[in-house]
Design a protein around this motif. Structure first.
Motif, mmCIF file in Angstrom:
data_model
loop_
_atom_site.group_PDB
_atom_site.id
_atom_site.type_symbol
_atom_site.label_atom_id
_atom_site.label_comp_id
_atom_site.label_asym_id
_atom_site.label_seq_id
_atom_site.Cartn_x
_atom_site.Cartn_y
_atom_site.Cartn_z
ATOM 1 N N SER A 279 -34.734 -35.970 16.876
ATOM 2 C CA SER A 279 -35.485 -34.775 17.245
ATOM 3 C C SER A 279 -36.873 -34.781 16.594
ATOM 4 O O SER A 279 -37.891 -34.512 17.241
ATOM 5 C CB SER A 279 -34.680 -33.547 16.827
ATOM 6 N N ASP A 280 -36.920 -35.126 15.311
ATOM 7 C CA ASP A 280 -38.207 -35.152 14.599
ATOM 8 C C ASP A 280 -39.124 -36.250 15.150
ATOM 9 O O ASP A 280 -40.330 -36.050 15.289
ATOM 10 C CB ASP A 280 -37.975 -35.363 13.098
ATOM 11 N N ILE B 116 -41.881 -36.352 6.425
ATOM 12 C CA ILE B 116 -40.617 -35.606 6.463
ATOM 13 C C ILE B 116 -39.612 -36.291 5.548
ATOM 14 O O ILE B 116 -39.299 -37.464 5.726
ATOM 15 C CB ILE B 116 -40.025 -35.516 7.882
ATOM 16 N N GLU C 24 -35.849 -25.892 14.600
ATOM 17 C CA GLU C 24 -34.872 -26.981 14.444
ATOM 18 C C GLU C 24 -34.067 -26.767 13.166
ATOM 19 O O GLU C 24 -32.845 -26.899 13.154
ATOM 20 C CB GLU C 24 -35.585 -28.331 14.405
ATOM 21 N N GLU D 192 -31.026 -35.249 13.998
ATOM 22 C CA GLU D 192 -32.205 -34.585 13.442
ATOM 23 C C GLU D 192 -33.387 -35.558 13.415
ATOM 24 O O GLU D 192 -34.522 -35.198 13.745
ATOM 25 C CB GLU D 192 -31.865 -34.099 12.029
ATOM 26 N N GLU E 46 -40.373 -35.280 18.710
ATOM 27 C CA GLU E 46 -41.437 -34.268 18.613
ATOM 28 C C GLU E 46 -42.763 -34.935 18.271
ATOM 29 O O GLU E 46 -43.798 -34.650 18.874
ATOM 30 C CB GLU E 46 -41.088 -33.218 17.550
ATOM 31 N N LEU F 101 -38.370 -31.556 3.309
ATOM 32 C CA LEU F 101 -39.814 -31.398 3.101
ATOM 33 C C LEU F 101 -40.569 -31.854 4.335
ATOM 34 O O LEU F 101 -40.307 -32.945 4.850
ATOM 35 C CB LEU F 101 -40.250 -32.245 1.898
#
Lengths: 282, 282
Positions: free
Chosen positions: B272-273, B253, A276, B269, B276, A252
């Motif tokens: 990366s998040d 997220i 991604e 991941e 960003e 989410l």
């Protein structure tokens, strides 16, 4: 073969059943394609070039108009189920054995329905500004929202109200989106008819009737990315959280200070998040 | 000047007030630094090298042990407020005028508290597996959870229960994390004492007492990234959604099939998040 841009991708047609479907391919002409399913009343002209070309950096992005919409022939059906069946017919006509789906709003209803009734070709699913069948507060809208949503010729002010938050930043992002989405000036589709609007409205209302146990959602086995703005007045944001809790392999992402049109407000960030998700090994 | 790795970054010390704080700097020795605040009983050894070095690709990543924890002197305070004040003392001793904070679990309580009482130096805030003061179901744990959490010498099985989901994939990710986090074998901190555990437990219990109006959260004006697994049994996931609804500039997220230790399950991941979020223009 060079990549088509949002502006220059030619409208193509393919026959399936008795329907002549209009579609376009944007971006890299290889890799697992992603099919975009648009919102209430939308044609291919309602997408954001930053998104279609951004996703097109590493895959083929397919826009289309479903039965009765835009330049596609036929009569728009008045159920999400039939819209899903028609989309499957289109997918099969293109000969796509495997693809990703990105469904926005009504397109998200259809994308869920496709994945439930025909899971095999669907690799990954992106749900944007949407909700499950029988979700929360999806059956009725305040009068001023309905009025803007059914305006015969939709204008910028309608989109700014329906798709963006009331902050100056969000409103400016809305005006910027409006400019981008009008960059394509030739080979454009006709707007959806009032008949299409009526049929889609009926389908949306039926989808929104509360009382579902969401038992369909845990049948979705694909990886799913669920996204929305923090304050969506078209399909309330709580429905994204609800889908997340019921779809087993879902991630989410909710964005700040934004509404239904969050993806048009943060197109670069949205593209980055979706790429991604689509590109990662699982 | 070459970047320190997770394994070779020397433990350094700095005096602030009457406390001698242990800390390490990992990654690029320039840019706006990010300070990591760890979980209940954690020392600097409880971080994941994939995360510290991943974030260190474009910034200086600072680990530290707060008062009374690991190699840092003093007596661990028993309130989140005092832990935040001590962390601010450490930040000021390092001469940091601007920094980002990443708080995980108890570290997320402290990071919120720092941002509320001393907002000026905080540029952006990442909250991982955490909740607001007086959040949902944060005041009590099932017996088997408590038992694993207070085990005098924490073992792999405790982490697999507390930090990961019961799926084989998540459990395997937990075992992989356990290996990564033991890669550093020299210049390591002593484990936290039972006294520290008691004081932190008291602070966590007080933070979790329900009945807050969450009025502090909308005073946070920084961009905030809120993250968690879909089924956190330490700080229930609903608290991440709750913080998202109350912190104005927040992005949420949530990751699939994971618990409190989602960041150690999906370290690439997560990096990366977070990158960003930290790197984007706003």
């Amino acid at each position: 073969m060079s990549a088509n841009t949002h502006i220059n991708a030619p409208t193509q047609f393919i026959e399936a059943g008795s329907i002549r479907f209009a579609y376009r391919k944007i971006g890299k002409p290889s890799g697992i394609p992603i099919l975009l399913l648009g919102h209430f009343r939308a044609t291919m002209e309602n997408w954001d070039p930053t998104i279609t070309e951004g996703l097109g950096q590493d895959r083929s992005v397919i826009l289309f108009s479903n039965t009765g919409v835009g330049a596609t022939s036929g009569k728009t059906p008045d159920t999400v189920l039939q819209m899903a069946k028609d989309a499957i017919m289109f997918i099969e006509a293109l000969g796509l054995k495997q693809l990703d789906l990105l469904g926005f709003s009504l397109g998200g209803f259809i994308a869920q329905q496709i994945t439930i009734i025909r899971p095999d070709p669907v690799r990954r699913l992106v749900l944007a500004g949407t909700g499950p069948e029988g979700g929360e507060d999806m059956a009725a809208y305040p009068d001023h929202v309905t009025k803007a949503a059914i305006n015969e010729i939709p204008v910028l002010e309608d989109f700014l109200l329906l798709f963006f938050s009331q902050s100056e930043k969000s409103q400016q992002a809305g005006r910027d989106f409006w400019e981008r989405r009008h960059l394509r000036i030739s080979d454009v589709e006709p707007a959806s008819s009032m008949e299409t609007m009526g049929a889609q409205g009926k389908a949306i209302a039926a989808w929104g009737v509360p009382g579902s146990s969401y038992s369909q959602l845990n049948k979705i086995n694909q990886p799913v990315l669920i996204t929305n703005g923090n304050n969506d007045i078209m399909v309330p944001t709580s429905n994204s959280y609800l889908m997340f809790r019921h779809i087993p392999s879902s991630k989410l992402i909710l964005y700040p200070d934004s509404g239904h049109g969050f993806l048009f407000q943060y197109p670069s960030e949205f593209v980055s998040d979706v790429r991604e998700f689509l590109n990662q090994a699982l």
